[in-house]
Design a protein around this motif. Structure first.
Motif, PDB file in Angstrom:
ATOM      1  N   SER A  28      -9.623 -25.170  42.317  1.00  0.00           N
ATOM      2  CA  SER A  28      -9.620 -25.624  43.702  1.00  0.00           C
ATOM      3  C   SER A  28      -8.965 -24.543  44.549  1.00  0.00           C
ATOM      4  CB  SER A  28      -8.872 -26.949  43.824  1.00  0.00           C
ATOM      5  OG  SER A  28      -7.579 -26.844  43.245  1.00  0.00           O
ATOM      6  N   PRO A  29      -9.224 -24.531  45.860  1.00  0.00           N
ATOM      7  CA  PRO A  29      -8.652 -23.472  46.696  1.00  0.00           C
ATOM      8  C   PRO A  29      -7.149 -23.358  46.486  1.00  0.00           C
ATOM      9  CG  PRO A  29     -10.269 -24.714  47.946  1.00  0.00           C
ATOM     10  CD  PRO A  29     -10.106 -25.435  46.639  1.00  0.00           C
ATOM     11  N   PRO A  30      -6.660 -22.166  46.134  1.00  0.00           N
ATOM     12  CA  PRO A  30      -5.229 -22.025  45.835  1.00  0.00           C
ATOM     13  C   PRO A  30      -4.363 -22.274  47.052  1.00  0.00           C
ATOM     14  CG  PRO A  30      -6.325 -19.874  45.885  1.00  0.00           C
ATOM     15  CD  PRO A  30      -7.399 -20.903  45.976  1.00  0.00           C
ATOM     16  N   VAL A  31      -3.181 -22.810  46.790  1.00  0.00           N
ATOM     17  CA  VAL A  31      -2.253 -23.163  47.865  1.00  0.00           C
ATOM     18  C   VAL A  31      -1.278 -22.033  48.145  1.00  0.00           C
ATOM     19  CG1 VAL A  31      -0.421 -24.773  48.549  1.00  0.00           C
ATOM     20  CG2 VAL A  31      -2.453 -25.618  47.352  1.00  0.00           C
ATOM     21  N   ASP A  32      -0.757 -21.413  47.079  1.00  0.00           N
ATOM     22  CA  ASP A  32       0.199 -20.323  47.251  1.00  0.00           C
ATOM     23  C   ASP A  32       0.057 -19.351  46.089  1.00  0.00           C
ATOM     24  OD1 ASP A  32       1.562 -21.500  45.063  1.00  0.00           O
ATOM     25  OD2 ASP A  32       2.905 -22.613  46.378  1.00  0.00           O
ATOM     26  N   ALA A  33       0.711 -18.196  46.206  1.00  0.00           N
ATOM     27  CA  ALA A  33       0.568 -17.146  45.203  1.00  0.00           C
ATOM     28  C   ALA A  33       1.158 -17.543  43.848  1.00  0.00           C
ATOM     29  CB  ALA A  33       1.194 -15.854  45.717  1.00  0.00           C
TER      30      ALA A  33
END
Length: 432
Positions: free
Chosen positions: A311-316
């Motif tokens: 799923s679209p990543p939230v943070d690094a």
């Protein structure tokens, strides 16, 4: 079950032991990658054998010769195209259908692969592609949505003019139809993947109203420490069974993904260099999944080696953890190409802390090995704050308890026991 280790069939025992401990590094990853590449060559030969007796046998044989030529002239291009994740599921499906009496997909896939390889190698050639759907997928490059065409239409693909490929529709023993002019003479979609981009145009009068959806290149790091992968949202075989997101990422979303990958990769290089070394060899592409109820999710398909869905990543840090997690699944899938780790399903089910439902032995073993990677990631991040400390404590305990339960299974093969023992030993050595 007891007994000596079976012959490794190309996977050295020392490599298996290094992987069992949870790592393996670049050396082990290269051994696994070589095994994957060898299996792809067998699949290609199977496609040719399935296609040759049929009406498109000559086209398939030409495609085989083009691929052989690209392999000799541009081996890196050949490896990138033939080793692309979606080629595994697509070839396996084509071969299954051929065994059931329908060989139509075999020549189509072989010709599409040859066209992509010739395009990326800038090899001047003409190939005939039998169409089996309204979409023409060029693995590692992108997908063309074609205008309506009569059954039996073939495409002639002309390559060798830089990044340009020219396509003309034909039918056996007929005059090629003239498409309706609806767009400018040529369409330039821009960069698609490393070494791929370009102009897509009709060879005959007028042009087509079709859509070209290229994969997008994502790069992080520089030189020998960098990585380049693709973001693929169109190939129908990129992640069989995955909950794929229907909408393609916008340019802004893709740019954010790329920026997070740069930061995640810097984190991996700084504190998780073994994961980075393995990912540099084994990770080839990302695709985007739906996030169920807004929660992050990820997965690695069994036969599309090198693909990670997420799923679209939230943070690094979350993206770096996902890479550490999924590279474990990627390695274990590659091990399964060489060794059976479990016997036939005996009906036993095992409770694991990361799933609400009891799992068969092999999926449970996969989960243990993957969560060894997750625990290892957060172990190196412990000094970054309470989140990392809590995550490490949770996933180390979860993976260790599940490993101890699986160790009681009589269905583990000798190789499965070796792998589980190495994993358990590593988890036990880490401070709770």
């Amino acid at each position: 079950m007891t007994g000596a280790l079976a012959p490794a069939r190309g996977l050295p025992e020392e490599t298996l032991r290094a992987l069992a401990a949870g790592g393996g590094g670049e050396d082990a990853a290269r051994v696994l990658r070589a095994g994957q590449d060898a299996r792809r060559l067998l699949l290609l030969r199977g496609l040719l054998d399935a296609a040759e007796p049929g009406p498109h046998g000559p086209a398939a044989l030409t495609a085989w010769r083009v691929l052989t030529d690209v392999r000799r002239r541009a081996p890196t291009v050949f490896a990138a195209v033939v080793g692309y994740p979606s080629v595994g599921p697509a070839a396996r499906r084509a071969l299954r259908q051929a065994m059931q009496g329908d060989p139509s997909e075999a020549p189509s896939l072989l010709c599409a692969l040859a066209t992509t390889a010739a395009l990326r190698a800038n090899l001047r050639t003409t190939l005939t592609i039998p169409l089996t759907s309204p979409h023409l997928t060029l693995p590692s490059a992108g997908t063309l949505t074609l205008p309506p065409m009569p059954p039996g239409t073939l495409l002639e693909a002309h390559t060798g003019n830089g990044a340009e490929i020219r396509l003309s529709p034909t039918r056996p023993n007929t005059t090629p139809p003239t498409p309706t002019p609806t767009t400018p003479e040529t369409s330039t979609p821009g960069p698609a993947a490393p070494g791929v981009g370009g102009t897509w145009a009709s060879e005959v009068g007028g042009t087509w109203a079709f859509g070209w959806a290229p994969v997008r290149a994502l790069s992080a790091g520089e030189g020998g420490e960098g990585i380049t992968v693709v973001l693929d949202e169109t190939d129908p075989d990129r992640m069989p069974g995955g909950a794929l997101r229907a909408a393609r990422m916008t340019a802004a979303e893709a740019a954010r993904f790329g920026a997070l990958l740069e930061d995640a990769w810097a984190l991996l290089l700084r504190r998780h260099w073994t994961v980075a070394a393995e990912a540099r060899v084994l990770l080839r592409a990302f695709t985007v999944l739906d996030a169920p109820h807004g929660r992050s999710t990820s997965g690695t398909p069994r036969h599309a080696s090198g693909m990670v869905g997420l799923s679209p990543p939230v943070d690094a840090p979350g993206l770096a953890e996902t890479i550490a997690h999924e590279i474990q699944h990627t390695k274990l899938n590659a091990v399964l190409d060489h060794h059976a780790l479990t016997g036939p399903d005996d009906g036993a089910r095992y409770r694991v802390p990361w799933r609400p439902d009891p799992r068969p032995l092999l999926p449970a073993l996969h989960g243990v090995y993957a969560h060894l990677g997750v625990a290892g990631f957060w172990r190196r991040e412990r000094r970054s704050g309470p989140r990392a400390e809590a995550a490490y404590t949770r996933w180390r305990a979860a993976a260790h308890s599940a490993a101890l339960e699986l160790a009681e299974s009589p269905s583990l093969t000798p190789e499965g026991r070796l792998l589980l023992k190495g994993t358990t030993t590593t988890l036990a050595s880490w401070t709770p």
